[in-house]
Design a protein around this motif. Structure first.
Motif, PDB file in Angstrom:
ATOM      1  N   VAL A 284       2.354 -21.152   5.934  1.00  0.00           N
ATOM      2  CA  VAL A 284       2.126 -22.606   5.978  1.00  0.00           C
ATOM      3  C   VAL A 284       0.666 -22.884   5.585  1.00  0.00           C
ATOM      4  O   VAL A 284       0.388 -23.838   4.855  1.00  0.00           O
ATOM      5  CB  VAL A 284       2.495 -23.186   7.366  1.00  0.00           C
ATOM      6  CG1 VAL A 284       1.950 -24.606   7.534  1.00  0.00           C
ATOM      7  CG2 VAL A 284       4.010 -23.195   7.548  1.00  0.00           C
ATOM      8  N   LEU A 285      -0.229 -22.011   6.028  1.00  0.00           N
ATOM      9  CA  LEU A 285      -1.647 -22.153   5.623  1.00  0.00           C
ATOM     10  C   LEU A 285      -1.794 -21.966   4.116  1.00  0.00           C
ATOM     11  O   LEU A 285      -2.501 -22.726   3.459  1.00  0.00           O
ATOM     12  CB  LEU A 285      -2.511 -21.112   6.354  1.00  0.00           C
ATOM     13  CG  LEU A 285      -2.913 -21.385   7.799  1.00  0.00           C
ATOM     14  CD1 LEU A 285      -3.836 -20.279   8.293  1.00  0.00           C
ATOM     15  CD2 LEU A 285      -3.622 -22.733   7.939  1.00  0.00           C
ATOM     16  N   ILE A 286      -1.110 -20.935   3.588  1.00  0.00           N
ATOM     17  CA  ILE A 286      -1.185 -20.684   2.130  1.00  0.00           C
ATOM     18  C   ILE A 286      -0.630 -21.891   1.365  1.00  0.00           C
ATOM     19  O   ILE A 286      -1.168 -22.291   0.335  1.00  0.00           O
ATOM     20  CB  ILE A 286      -0.432 -19.377   1.765  1.00  0.00           C
ATOM     21  CG1 ILE A 286      -1.140 -18.159   2.369  1.00  0.00           C
ATOM     22  CG2 ILE A 286      -0.312 -19.211   0.254  1.00  0.00           C
ATOM     23  CD1 ILE A 286      -0.353 -16.853   2.269  1.00  0.00           C
ATOM     24  N   ASP A 287       0.437 -22.476   1.912  1.00  0.00           N
ATOM     25  CA  ASP A 287       1.042 -23.642   1.251  1.00  0.00           C
ATOM     26  C   ASP A 287       0.103 -24.849   1.225  1.00  0.00           C
ATOM     27  O   ASP A 287       0.364 -25.819   0.516  1.00  0.00           O
ATOM     28  CB  ASP A 287       2.354 -24.013   1.953  1.00  0.00           C
ATOM     29  CG  ASP A 287       3.534 -23.230   1.382  1.00  0.00           C
ATOM     30  OD1 ASP A 287       3.428 -22.785   0.216  1.00  0.00           O
ATOM     31  OD2 ASP A 287       4.540 -23.061   2.086  1.00  0.00           O
ATOM     32  N   MET A 288      -0.964 -24.795   1.990  1.00  0.00           N
ATOM     33  CA  MET A 288      -1.940 -25.902   1.983  1.00  0.00           C
ATOM     34  C   MET A 288      -2.950 -25.766   0.845  1.00  0.00           C
ATOM     35  O   MET A 288      -3.673 -26.711   0.550  1.00  0.00           O
ATOM     36  CB  MET A 288      -2.685 -25.940   3.323  1.00  0.00           C
ATOM     37  CG  MET A 288      -1.831 -26.461   4.456  1.00  0.00           C
ATOM     38  SD  MET A 288      -2.735 -26.381   5.998  1.00  0.00           S
ATOM     39  CE  MET A 288      -1.535 -27.042   7.131  1.00  0.00           C
ATOM     40  N   ILE A 289      -3.000 -24.567   0.246  1.00  0.00           N
ATOM     41  CA  ILE A 289      -3.980 -24.343  -0.845  1.00  0.00           C
ATOM     42  C   ILE A 289      -3.765 -25.345  -1.992  1.00  0.00           C
ATOM     43  O   ILE A 289      -4.723 -25.972  -2.446  1.00  0.00           O
ATOM     44  CB  ILE A 289      -3.946 -22.874  -1.339  1.00  0.00           C
ATOM     45  CG1 ILE A 289      -4.407 -21.936  -0.221  1.00  0.00           C
ATOM     46  CG2 ILE A 289      -4.810 -22.680  -2.578  1.00  0.00           C
ATOM     47  CD1 ILE A 289      -4.265 -20.441  -0.532  1.00  0.00           C
ATOM     48  N   PRO A 290      -2.509 -25.562  -2.453  1.00  0.00           N
ATOM     49  CA  PRO A 290      -2.327 -26.524  -3.562  1.00  0.00           C
ATOM     50  C   PRO A 290      -2.788 -27.945  -3.221  1.00  0.00           C
ATOM     51  O   PRO A 290      -3.089 -28.730  -4.122  1.00  0.00           O
ATOM     52  CB  PRO A 290      -0.816 -26.495  -3.819  1.00  0.00           C
ATOM     53  CG  PRO A 290      -0.362 -25.185  -3.300  1.00  0.00           C
ATOM     54  CD  PRO A 290      -1.240 -24.901  -2.132  1.00  0.00           C
ATOM     55  N   SER A 291      -2.872 -28.273  -1.920  1.00  0.00           N
ATOM     56  CA  SER A 291      -3.290 -29.631  -1.544  1.00  0.00           C
ATOM     57  C   SER A 291      -4.774 -29.870  -1.850  1.00  0.00           C
ATOM     58  O   SER A 291      -5.253 -30.995  -1.776  1.00  0.00           O
ATOM     59  CB  SER A 291      -3.003 -29.882  -0.064  1.00  0.00           C
ATOM     60  OG  SER A 291      -3.867 -29.084   0.726  1.00  0.00           O
ATOM     61  N   LEU A 292      -5.490 -28.793  -2.189  1.00  0.00           N
ATOM     62  CA  LEU A 292      -6.896 -28.955  -2.587  1.00  0.00           C
ATOM     63  C   LEU A 292      -7.002 -29.684  -3.931  1.00  0.00           C
ATOM     64  O   LEU A 292      -8.069 -30.158  -4.308  1.00  0.00           O
ATOM     65  CB  LEU A 292      -7.586 -27.574  -2.669  1.00  0.00           C
ATOM     66  CG  LEU A 292      -7.658 -26.798  -1.337  1.00  0.00           C
ATOM     67  CD1 LEU A 292      -8.154 -25.383  -1.561  1.00  0.00           C
ATOM     68  CD2 LEU A 292      -8.561 -27.530  -0.346  1.00  0.00           C
ATOM     69  N   SER A 293      -5.892 -29.704  -4.668  1.00  0.00           N
ATOM     70  CA  SER A 293      -5.845 -30.492  -5.907  1.00  0.00           C
ATOM     71  C   SER A 293      -4.826 -31.615  -5.693  1.00  0.00           C
ATOM     72  O   SER A 293      -3.669 -31.494  -6.086  1.00  0.00           O
ATOM     73  CB  SER A 293      -5.438 -29.580  -7.075  1.00  0.00           C
ATOM     74  OG  SER A 293      -5.050 -30.344  -8.184  1.00  0.00           O
ATOM     75  N   PRO A 294      -5.238 -32.724  -5.056  1.00  0.00           N
ATOM     76  CA  PRO A 294      -4.279 -33.773  -4.658  1.00  0.00           C
ATOM     77  C   PRO A 294      -3.485 -34.368  -5.829  1.00  0.00           C
ATOM     78  O   PRO A 294      -2.347 -34.798  -5.644  1.00  0.00           O
ATOM     79  CB  PRO A 294      -5.169 -34.840  -4.018  1.00  0.00           C
ATOM     80  CG  PRO A 294      -6.437 -34.152  -3.677  1.00  0.00           C
ATOM     81  CD  PRO A 294      -6.606 -33.082  -4.682  1.00  0.00           C
ATOM     82  N   SER A 295      -4.064 -34.354  -7.017  1.00  0.00           N
ATOM     83  CA  SER A 295      -3.376 -34.986  -8.148  1.00  0.00           C
ATOM     84  C   SER A 295      -2.136 -34.203  -8.587  1.00  0.00           C
ATOM     85  O   SER A 295      -1.208 -34.777  -9.161  1.00  0.00           O
ATOM     86  CB  SER A 295      -4.339 -35.125  -9.323  1.00  0.00           C
ATOM     87  OG  SER A 295      -4.816 -33.842  -9.669  1.00  0.00           O
ATOM     88  N   THR A 296      -2.133 -32.895  -8.350  1.00  0.00           N
ATOM     89  CA  THR A 296      -0.983 -32.089  -8.802  1.00  0.00           C
ATOM     90  C   THR A 296      -0.136 -31.583  -7.630  1.00  0.00           C
ATOM     91  O   THR A 296       0.828 -30.842  -7.836  1.00  0.00           O
ATOM     92  CB  THR A 296      -1.465 -30.854  -9.600  1.00  0.00           C
ATOM     93  OG1 THR A 296      -2.362 -30.125  -8.786  1.00  0.00           O
ATOM     94  CG2 THR A 296      -2.109 -31.236 -10.910  1.00  0.00           C
ATOM     95  N   TYR A 297      -0.488 -31.960  -6.428  1.00  0.00           N
ATOM     96  CA  TYR A 297       0.197 -31.406  -5.235  1.00  0.00           C
ATOM     97  C   TYR A 297       1.359 -32.280  -4.800  1.00  0.00           C
ATOM     98  O   TYR A 297       1.246 -33.492  -4.734  1.00  0.00           O
ATOM     99  CB  TYR A 297      -0.827 -31.280  -4.097  1.00  0.00           C
ATOM    100  CG  TYR A 297      -0.224 -30.847  -2.776  1.00  0.00           C
ATOM    101  CD1 TYR A 297       0.407 -29.609  -2.638  1.00  0.00           C
ATOM    102  CD2 TYR A 297      -0.289 -31.676  -1.657  1.00  0.00           C
ATOM    103  CE1 TYR A 297       0.947 -29.232  -1.422  1.00  0.00           C
ATOM    104  CE2 TYR A 297       0.259 -31.296  -0.434  1.00  0.00           C
ATOM    105  CZ  TYR A 297       0.872 -30.066  -0.325  1.00  0.00           C
ATOM    106  OH  TYR A 297       1.417 -29.681   0.878  1.00  0.00           O
TER     107      TYR A 297
END
Lengths: 279, 232
Positions: free
Chosen positions: B101-114
Motif C-alpha cells: 500500500v505504501l509502494i502504491d502511494m509512489i505514483p501519487s507523487l505525480s498527481p497529474s498521471t495518478y
C-alpha cells in the motif's frame, strides 16, 4: 525408553508393519536389521513422527510420541531422504539445527566436518551422495539428542569414512551415553558395535536379543574340508563356505567336543541373519 | 511447542525472497511513475498490493512441503508446523499489505498521471489486502498440501479435470443468453454484496482464508514423509 506397542502401518495395499511390539532401552547401541522391504525405515519413520501408525501407539519415557514436540525433541533421526532444501548451505543448516536442538554442539559439528573433509560452505545440492550422508551423520552426532537413529548411515561412504564414522560414533557414545539405533545392511561392519540386535522380517519382529546371547546361539568351525564335513554330520548347519581345501561351517547349538584339528569361533551375526531371513 | 523456532525459520528462509520482491516492485513503480510523469499523458497505478497477492500465493504453495520436511527433520509435530504457518501467513500478509500500500502511494507523487485503484483510507486498504493476502496464502498452502498427499494418478486427474471444468463453466456462463434463473440468483446477489464495500470484501476473504486454513489442516494432520518406500 522408546516403546512400540501393537503398531501396524498400511500403505494402501501394502502392510509394512503388523502388530509390532518392540522396545529400545536407554544408553544402548541397537542394530535394527532386516532385508529390503522388511519395514525398518517405516519403523524409524514412525518413531520420529514422520509417519502416523495405522494402528497402535508409540511412547518415549511413558509419554505418547506421536505429535508430541517435547518428546520428539529427544530424538534425532538420520534418514535416507534428505529433508533439506538443496539450495541451502551446510553451515546454515548447522545454525538452524541449533535453533531446534538447544544441545546441538556447533563446534563439535565443525570439528567433525573437518575430520570428514566436508566443506560446510557448499550447498546441500552440491554434495555428492557420500558427502550428503556425511552431512547428515555430522548433524545427527552433533544434535545432542538422547536418541540417535541412523537409517543406512554409511550409504555411499568409502571404507575410510565408514571407519571414521564408527570411531566417532563410539567416541560420542562413550563421552555422552545415548541410545543409538543403527539400521544397515552392512551387518559385518556393525557387528562389533551393537549391544542388542532387532531383526525384522515381513513387518514383524523376528529376533530381539542382546548381541551376547546371539553369539552364544551357535558357533563357527573351520578347518580342512573333510574333517569339518565329518564333524558337522547330523548337526544343525546354518551355512558353510569353502576356500580351497578349507571349510567354514556355521552351526546352531551349544559348542561341545570339538576336535583339536578344528578351530571354533563365536557365531557370525551375518550368517545367522541370512539363515533367519531366508524365505 | 517449537512454534517460535518454526516461525523464525520461515522468516529467515523467506526473508531474501521478500526483500527481492519488495525491491523489484519499488523499483518498477518508481521507474514507471517517472516515465508517466515525463510523458505527461495517460494515467498510472502500479497495483503493487494486487501483485503482492500473487506473490503470497506462491509463498503459500512453497510453504507446505519445505516446512513439513524441516519439521520432520527437527522433531516438530504437524500441529506446530501448521500453527507456525498460520502465524507466518498472518505476519507476512500484514507486512506485504502494509509495504505494498505504501509502494502504491509512489505514483501519487505525480498527481497529474495518478489514478488510485481504491479510494478508501490507507488503513482500510491495508486491512483489505491483509485479508486478501491471507486468503490466497491459505489457498496456496492447501493446494500444495493436497498435491503432496495425492498419488501420481490423482494428481494427473485433478490437474486435467479442475481446469477443464472451470473453463467449461466459464464458457457456459458467458454464452448463456437467457436471464439468470431464480435458482442461481443468490450468486449475483452475493457478488453485489461483496462489491458494495471494501469491508464486505474483506470479510469475504477472511471467510475464504478460514475455509482454506481448515482444509489445509485436514491435509496436514496425517501427512507423512514423501518418497517413502512401501516398507523397508
Amino acid at each position: 525408553m522408546i516403546e512400540v506397542r501393537n503398531v501396524t502401518k498400511n500403505f494402501r495395499n501394502v502392510t509394512a508393519l503388523r502388530s509390532l511390539n518392540v522396545s529400545f532401552g536407554e544408553n544402548r547401541i541397537y542394530g535394527l536389521l532386516g532385508r529390503n522391504g522388511a519395514g525398518k525405515s517405516t519403523l524409524l519413520n514412525l518413531m520420529t513422527n514422520r509417519l502416523i501408525p495405522t494402528e497402535g501407539f508409540l511412547y518415549l519415557d511413558g509419554f505418547p510420541l506421536t505429535e508430541n514436540d517435547r518428546v520428539l525433541g529427544k530424538i534425532f533421526c538420520m534418514s535416507e531422504n534428505t529433508l533439506y532444501e538443496p539450495s541451502v548451505r551446510v553451515e546454515r543448516i548447522f545454525k538452524w539445527t541449533a535453533m531446534f536442538y538447544p544441545a546441538f554442539d556447533t563446534a563439535y559439528a565443525a570439528a567433525l566436518a573437518e575430520k570428514f573433509g566436508l566443506d560446510t560452505r557448499k550447498k546441500v545440492g552440491q554434495l555428492s551422495t557420500g558427502y550428503r550422508s556425511i552431512f547428515k551423520l555430522v548433524l545427527t552426532l552433533a544434535s545432542g539428542a538422547e536418541y540417535l537413529l541412523f537409517d543406512e548411515p554409511v550409504l555411499g561412504l568409502d571404507a575410510n569414512h565408514r571407519q571414521l564414522f564408527y570411531e566417532e560414533l563410539l567416541a560420542r557414545y562413550s563421552k555422552r551415553p545415548c541410545t543409538v539405533i543403527l539400521s544397515t545392511h552392512l551387518i559385518e561392519e556393525i557387528a562389533s558395535l551393537i549391544e542388542h540386535v532387532v531383526i525384522i522380517k515381513d513387518g514383524r519382529i523376528l529376533l530381539d536379543r542382546p548381541a551376547e546371547e546371539i553369539h552364544n546361539m551357535g558357533f563357527t568351525v573351520s578347518g580342512k574340508k573333510d574333517e569339518v564335513e565329518k564333524w558337522c554330520a547330523g548337526k544343525n548347519i546354518l551355512g558353510s563356505q569353502e576356500i580351497g581345501g578349507l571349510m567354514l561351517a556355521h552351526i546352531l547349538g551349544r559348542r561341545s567336543d570339538i576336535p583339536a584339528s578344528l578351530t571354533a569361533t563365536p557365531l557370525d551375526l551375518q550368517q545367522l541373519f541370512i539363515h533367519l531371513t531366508n524365505s | 511447542m517449537k512454534i517460535k523456532q518454526m516461525f523464525l525459520w520461515q522468516l529467515k528462509s523467506s526473508l531474501p525472497a521478500f526483500i527481492i520482491f519488495f525491491c523489484i516492485i519499488t523499483a518498477l513503480t518508481t521507474v514507471l511513475t517517472i516515465v508517466f510523469a515525463r510523458n505527461g499523458n495517460g494515467t498510472f497505478n502500479m497495483a503493487a498490493a494486487s501483485i503482492g497477492v500473487f506473490f503470497l500465493f506462491v509463498v503459500g504453495c512453497a510453504s507446505f512441503a519445505e516446512n513439513l520436511h524441516i519439521a520432520f527433520g527437527n522433531g516438530v509435530s504437524r500441529r506446530t508446523h501448521f500453527l507456525s504457518f498460520l502465524l507466518f501467513a498472518a505476519f507476512s500478509s500484514a507486512l506485504t499489505a502494509f509495504v505494498c500500500v505504501l509502494i502504491d502511494m509512489i505514483p501519487s507523487l505525480s498527481p497529474s498521471t495518478y489514478i488510485p485503484l481504491l479510494t478508501d483510507t490507507p488503513g482500510m486498504q491495508i486491512f483489505f489486502y491483509f485479508t486478501l493476502n491471507f486468503g490466497f496464502m491459505a489457498f496456496g498452502y492447501f493446494l500444495a498440501g493436497a498435491y503432496y498427499r495425492m498419488n501420481k494418478a490423482a494428481k494427473i486427474t485433478v490437474s486435467i479435470i479442475i481446469p477443464a471444468a472451470a473453463i467449461t463453466c466459464f464458457v457456459l456462463i458467458m454464452n448463456t443468453a437467457a436471464p439468470v434463473g431464480p435458482e442461481v440468483q443468490p450468486l449475483p446477489l452475493f457478488l453485489q454484496w461483496m462489491l458494495a464495500s471494501i469491508m464486505n470484501a474483506a470479510l469475504f476473504w477472511l471467510l475464504f482464508a478460514a475455509l482454506f486454513l481448515f482444509l489445509g489442516w485436514l491435509v496436514t494432520r496425517r501427512a507423512g514423509i514423501r518418497q517413502q518406500q512401501p516398507a523397508g
